[in-house]
Design a protein around this motif. Structure first.
Motif, PDB file in Angstrom:
ATOM      1  N   THR A 782       5.574 -29.180 -13.931  1.00  0.00           N
ATOM      2  CA  THR A 782       4.663 -30.240 -14.393  1.00  0.00           C
ATOM      3  C   THR A 782       5.048 -30.794 -15.764  1.00  0.00           C
ATOM      4  O   THR A 782       4.406 -31.712 -16.265  1.00  0.00           O
ATOM      5  CB  THR A 782       3.215 -29.703 -14.473  1.00  0.00           C
ATOM      6  N   GLU A 783       6.103 -30.270 -16.374  1.00  0.00           N
ATOM      7  CA  GLU A 783       6.411 -30.632 -17.768  1.00  0.00           C
ATOM      8  C   GLU A 783       6.724 -32.113 -17.929  1.00  0.00           C
ATOM      9  O   GLU A 783       6.576 -32.661 -19.021  1.00  0.00           O
ATOM     10  CB  GLU A 783       7.566 -29.782 -18.284  1.00  0.00           C
ATOM     11  N   LEU A 784       7.149 -32.775 -16.875  1.00  0.00           N
ATOM     12  CA  LEU A 784       7.454 -34.209 -16.993  1.00  0.00           C
ATOM     13  C   LEU A 784       6.214 -35.018 -17.387  1.00  0.00           C
ATOM     14  O   LEU A 784       6.328 -36.162 -17.839  1.00  0.00           O
ATOM     15  CB  LEU A 784       8.034 -34.738 -15.685  1.00  0.00           C
ATOM     16  N   PHE A 786       4.069 -34.021 -19.726  1.00  0.00           N
ATOM     17  CA  PHE A 786       3.582 -33.642 -21.060  1.00  0.00           C
ATOM     18  C   PHE A 786       4.461 -34.201 -22.166  1.00  0.00           C
ATOM     19  O   PHE A 786       5.675 -34.344 -22.018  1.00  0.00           O
ATOM     20  CB  PHE A 786       3.523 -32.116 -21.187  1.00  0.00           C
ATOM     21  N   GLU A 787       3.812 -34.446 -23.318  1.00  0.00           N
ATOM     22  CA  GLU A 787       4.542 -34.825 -24.513  1.00  0.00           C
ATOM     23  C   GLU A 787       5.117 -33.560 -25.155  1.00  0.00           C
ATOM     24  O   GLU A 787       4.690 -32.442 -24.865  1.00  0.00           O
ATOM     25  CB  GLU A 787       3.637 -35.577 -25.493  1.00  0.00           C
ATOM     26  N   ASN A 788       6.100 -33.732 -26.062  1.00  0.00           N
ATOM     27  CA  ASN A 788       6.802 -32.591 -26.650  1.00  0.00           C
ATOM     28  C   ASN A 788       5.871 -31.651 -27.405  1.00  0.00           C
ATOM     29  O   ASN A 788       6.082 -30.429 -27.426  1.00  0.00           O
ATOM     30  CB  ASN A 788       7.899 -33.078 -27.599  1.00  0.00           C
ATOM     31  N   GLU A 789       4.850 -32.200 -28.002  1.00  0.00           N
ATOM     32  CA  GLU A 789       3.921 -31.361 -28.776  1.00  0.00           C
ATOM     33  C   GLU A 789       3.286 -30.280 -27.894  1.00  0.00           C
ATOM     34  O   GLU A 789       3.224 -29.105 -28.267  1.00  0.00           O
ATOM     35  CB  GLU A 789       2.830 -32.252 -29.386  1.00  0.00           C
ATOM     36  N   PHE A 790       2.859 -30.684 -26.693  1.00  0.00           N
ATOM     37  CA  PHE A 790       2.250 -29.693 -25.777  1.00  0.00           C
ATOM     38  C   PHE A 790       3.317 -28.723 -25.256  1.00  0.00           C
ATOM     39  O   PHE A 790       3.073 -27.521 -25.136  1.00  0.00           O
ATOM     40  CB  PHE A 790       1.576 -30.398 -24.600  1.00  0.00           C
ATOM     41  N   LYS A 791       4.502 -29.260 -24.972  1.00  0.00           N
ATOM     42  CA  LYS A 791       5.578 -28.399 -24.478  1.00  0.00           C
ATOM     43  C   LYS A 791       5.886 -27.310 -25.491  1.00  0.00           C
ATOM     44  O   LYS A 791       6.026 -26.125 -25.156  1.00  0.00           O
ATOM     45  CB  LYS A 791       6.838 -29.223 -24.203  1.00  0.00           C
TER      46      LYS A 791
END
Length: 955
Positions: A782-784, A786-791
């Motif tokens: 599901t990472e596509l 999310f923004e980098n901050e959440f990742k």
């Protein structure tokens, strides 16, 4: 009663077929072997006595006078023996009587010509002789020769003088009673009697006395017949008299003169015209029906007891061999090349005329699924067509509803007392109700023996149900019981063999299909095959065979839906349909040019039903993969929405294994069909509602087909339906099942396809699920979104529980480092090295080999200047030589390099490493890529690499 001679013959044929025919033999038959007539025998007594009166008036008194005379009494029996026991042999009429295979032969003759006839029936002791009541005790067969007036070898049994006739009822009470009982429900043919014969008159009185109480039901009495010479005196008056007694005449002049002439060659031992005419009538009865139309009419009339007729049974019994199958419902017959065939002309007539018998024939062929019949000329492009019906398929109203999966409406409308009702109750697993209906009908049809086909069908279905419920320990029908019923049904004689084939299925049933299928597959897949003529010939044969099986099972309501047998039989047709979608390469040929490209088959509603209900899902998927099928073509008339809506409703109402399988396969098939945007958006909400109600242990199977269904039609879904799919996938129960059964690829695809419509609220919902579950795999899929901050937030939390991560989960962290989502983390790298070292030192190799993947990922980091120790990687290269692509291109074994992995792609994207790879291994890599490209095994990225860097190098 009978309008013509043929109707009489039809009636006699029915009696013969039902084992109800009895032949009554008089002295006229034995006269053709040189014995006297009955009147001639009496004349011998009269001559000795010097009798001058009217012999006809005193025909019983004359032998009585002889017996009572002191002068002649002692000579009475020797006189009979002298006249009857002459040295003579049986004649052709006796032989023909046996050929007619009557149930019994009854005779008033004393001689032994009948029982001494040279026939297979005599040689095998099929018939036993009864000349006295006590003989019944020793008669161990069902077929008798009843010598009602005695036998020449037993003078006490002879009936000749008046006292014998007066005491007949007392002396031969069993014989008289038995013969009278036969008159009630059997058909007699009197052979060798004259209308004035006293014996015949006595029997007429018996017939009259046995039936006079049934005047109101005269039409239903058994009819009897007498072969006579129409030229004899008072024929017409006698005819009217006998008709009132339910005895009908078969005049010898009714036989076609041409047939009479040819029959004389078969009875050369008969010297007089009367004997030859009598033989001709019996021979005609044996051969009847003589014309092709009559023969086929009789066969078709018998077979119409079935709701569906097997086309193979019908053609075999009618002795018709189609020259060609134009289609599953079209037969083709060639005419003679020089002159029209008599048979072809006759066939054209009875397939096109509107008389009663032609209509019966046409109805039978329509019941066998025949729509059209072509009559073709050799070396001609045209053919004559006779259309029997405009319907492509012939099926019952309930079967038509089933084709659209409308089981709910079927169970509302069906006759709950019928065999059809029992069948559909069995499909929804209501076995108790199905058994109850069958049991009631078995009792009903056991009483009525005229419905043997349905009785056999009922018993056969009882047997199927007993196998389905074998766990209950109840054996409804033993095989011995079934065999007894089948053997007594006379179905083999009617030509109904298909029913037996269903019950005793063997591998031999499909041998021909396999041969046809092998040729058909070769036509479509062998790149060296150049086919001239009709390349669909084998397909049409397979299709005709499959449809015959399918419709016979469905229309006759054989309860086989719970068994594997139909799937096995129809598998050849399933494969035959799908192989037509294979696209073989087009090699150039100097002689023939390019190999032909054949049309793909367009499936109809029956085909879709066969795929959904009578194919194995795993096998079906294998076929689609093997033949690289993205979509199949279907008829525009197929109601796709109704088909899916109805099976969804049925599955919701009847939660049975069968309905679940139908629903599951329906979803898969619909993923291979191009559906309109309007229909797909009506179908999706219904499927989602049903899936939400499923029990946990069924849900994961259904999700396996839900994914390709959504994947195939995702671009057509409305925003509203896309959001519904997202909500469904991320419900706790569904997500639990997806993770439990390793189906997170479903989540990944749906998130990717629907990413552009996801609101912030939806994304936050997904983030919450990822954080709450702390599932690295779920994050990866599901990472596509999310923004980098959440990742970064999630990955930092993951690193905190590094000890609990497996190699695969750590690879996700490594991938995030490589993409610079998170900083390089030496702890993660070192932990991964430990796992690699452990795997190297272990004798066990797991699959997938995540440690190999880890080594290659570390090599990618090294290649991109992350701080890794090259010496460690060199150590790993002994076990994973693929990484020499990066570490030492000069000494790399390019023959064994896996060019499909991520390491090769990354190296080709790095200019410095790319130059080394092309320099040291360009030709080898180029040839590998060329082969993969030729076989369509390169994705878009690899194709770009091939054509940009290697194509010119090797060409």
């Amino acid at each position: 009663m009978f309008n013509d001679f043929e109707e009489k013959l039809d009636y006699i044929n029915d009696a013969k077929k039902n084992n109800k025919l009895i032949i009554f033999v008089g002295a006229g038959v034995s006269m053709n072997s040189g014995l006297p007539s009955w009147k001639g025998l009496i004349q011998e007594f009269a001559n000795d006595l010097g009798y001058k009166g009217n012999i006809d008036a005193d025909i019983l008194k004359i032998p009585q006078f002889y017996f009572d005379s002191p002068k002649y009494k002692s000579q009475y029996y020797s006189k009979i023996e002298k006249e009857i026991k002459k040295k003579t042999v049986s004649n052709s009429i006796h032989s023909m009587i046996y050929k007619l295979a009557p149930k019994h032969i009854i005779t008033t003759n004393y001689d032994q010509l009948i029982e001494n006839t040279e026939s297979i029936e005599v040689l095998t002791n099929k018939y036993r002789v009864v000349s006295e009541d006590k003989d019944f005790l020793n008669a161990k067969t069902d077929n008798l020769i009843i010598k009602m007036h005695g036998d020449i070898d037993n003078m006490d049994s002879i009936v000749l003088k008046e006292d014998d006739y007066l005491n007949f009822s007392q002396n031969k009470i069993l014989i008289e009673t038995y013969i009278k009982s036969l008159m009630v429900n059997h058909t007699f043919i009197f052979v060798g009697y004259s209308i004035a014969d006293y014996n015949f008159k006595q029997i007429i009185n018996w017939v009259d006395s046995m039936t006079r109480n049934y005047d109101e039901n005269r039409e239903y009495r058994s009819k009897h017949f007498m072969i006579v010479d129409s030229s004899q005196e008072n024929y017409l008056l006698t005819q009217d008299y006998l008709v009132n007694k339910n005895i009908f005449l078969l005049p010898t002049n009714s036989i076609p003169s041409k047939y009479k002439k040819s029959s004389k060659e078969k009875c050369l031992d008969l010297k007089n015209n009367k004997g030859q005419d009598l033989f001709a009538v019996l021979s005609y009865l044996y051969d009847y029906p003589v014309s092709l139309k009559e023969q086929i009419y009789r066969i078709c009339e018998d077979m119409l007891v079935q709701d569906r007729i097997s086309i193979y049974d019908l053609l075999r019994k009618c002795n018709l061999k189609p020259s060609y199958y134009f289609d599953f419902n079209t037969l083709g017959f060639y005419e003679e090349s020089r002159s029209k065939s008599i048979n072809t002309i006759s066939m054209k007539n009875f397939f096109s005329m509107k008389d009663k018998k032609s209509k019966v024939i046409q109805k039978a062929f329509m019941k066998a699924g025949v729509k059209e019949i072509y009559f073709m000329k050799h070396k001609a492009d045209f053919h004559e067509t006779i259309k029997l019906t405009r319907h492509e398929f012939r099926c019952s109203p309930m079967h038509f509803l089933e084709l659209k999966n409308n089981y709910v409406e079927i169970l509302e409308k069906i006759d709950q007392t019928s065999l059809e009702g029992a069948y559909y109750h069995s499909i929804i697993a209501n076995f108790e109700e199905a058994k109850s209906i069958l049991n009631r009908r078995v009792i009903k049809f056991s009483i009525n023996k005229n419905h043997f086909f349905e009785l056999v069908l009922l018993k056969q279905n009882q047997s199927y149900l007993s196998k389905v419920e074998l766990s209950n320990g109840k054996d409804i029908l033993s095989s011995d019981n079934y065999r007894q019923i089948y053997d007594g049904s006379n179905l083999d004689a009617l030509g109904i063999e298909e029913l037996k084939n269903f019950y005793h299925t063997t591998v031999s049933n499909t041998i021909e299909q396999k041969e046809w299928l092998a040729k058909h597959i070769t036509n479509y897949t062998d790149i060296d095959t150049y086919f001239f003529g009709d390349y669909t010939r084998e397909f049409k044969k397979i299709q005709a065979s499959a449809y015959n099986y399918y419709f016979y099972m469905k229309e006759n309501h054989l309860m086989l839906d719970w068994f594997y047998d139909p799937k096995e039989f129809l598998s050849a047709y399933v494969k035959a349909m799908l192989v037509t979608y294979w696209r073989k390469e087009q090699p150039n040929s100097l002689i023939f040019g390019n190999a032909p490209s054949f049309d793909s088959y367009t499936l109809n509603l029956v085909d879709i039903n066969i795929l959904v209900k009578y194919s194995d899902l795993k096998t079906l998927k294998n076929y689609f993969n093997e033949y690289k099928i993205d979509f199949i073509q279907i008829k525009k008339s197929i109601p796709v929405y109704d088909f899916m809506k109805n099976i969804t409703t049925a599955f919701e109402k009847y939660e049975t294994r069968l309905m679940r399988e139908y629903f599951q396969k329906s979803m898969y098939i619909l993923s291979k069909i191009k559906v309109s945007k309007y229909n797909i958006n009506r179908i999706i909400p219904q499927i989602l509602l049903l899936l939400e109600k499923q029990e946990v242990h069924f849900l994961h199977d259904l999700l396996s087909e839900f994914h390709p269904f959504i994947e195939a039609h995702s671009k057509l879904l409305t925003r509203e339906n896309k959001l519904k799919v997202i909500d469904f996938i991320f419900t706790q129960l569904v997500l639990d099942e997806i993770i439990k059964f390793d189906k997170l690829y479903i989540v990944n695809h749906i998130c990717f396809e629907f990413m552009n419509i996801l609101t912030k609220e939806k994304k936050d919902m997904i983030k919450k699920e990822v954080l709450c579950r702390e599932n690295v795999d779920l994050y990866r899929y599901t990472e596509l979104l999310f923004e980098n901050e959440f990742k970064q937030e999630f990955l930092k939390l993951t690193i905190l529980k590094l000890e609990k991560l497996n190699t695969y989960e750590m690879l996700i962290l490594l991938d995030s480092i490589s993409r610079r989502i998170i900083d390089f983390n030496e702890i993660v790298v070192n932990k991964l090295k430990v796992k690699i070292d452990t795997a190297i030192n272990s004798a066990i190799r797991g699959y997938p080999n995540w440690e190999k993947e880890a080594v290659e990922r570390l090599s990618v980091l090294y290649m991109n200047d992350f701080p890794l120790n090259k010496e460690d990687l060199i150590t790993y290269s002994k076990y994973y030589p693929n990484i020499n692509l990066v570490l030492d291109p000069k000494s790399c074994d390019f023959e064994n390099v896996d060019i499909n992995n991520n390491l090769f792609k990354e190296a080709m994207n790095n200019e410095s490493y790319r130059k080394d790879i092309i320099f040291y291994g360009g030709n080898i890599i180029g040839e590998k890529l060329q082969i993969l490209n030729k076989n369509n095994r390169l994705n878009q990225q690899m194709q770009e690499i091939y054509f940009k860097y290697f194509y010119k190098l090797i060409n």
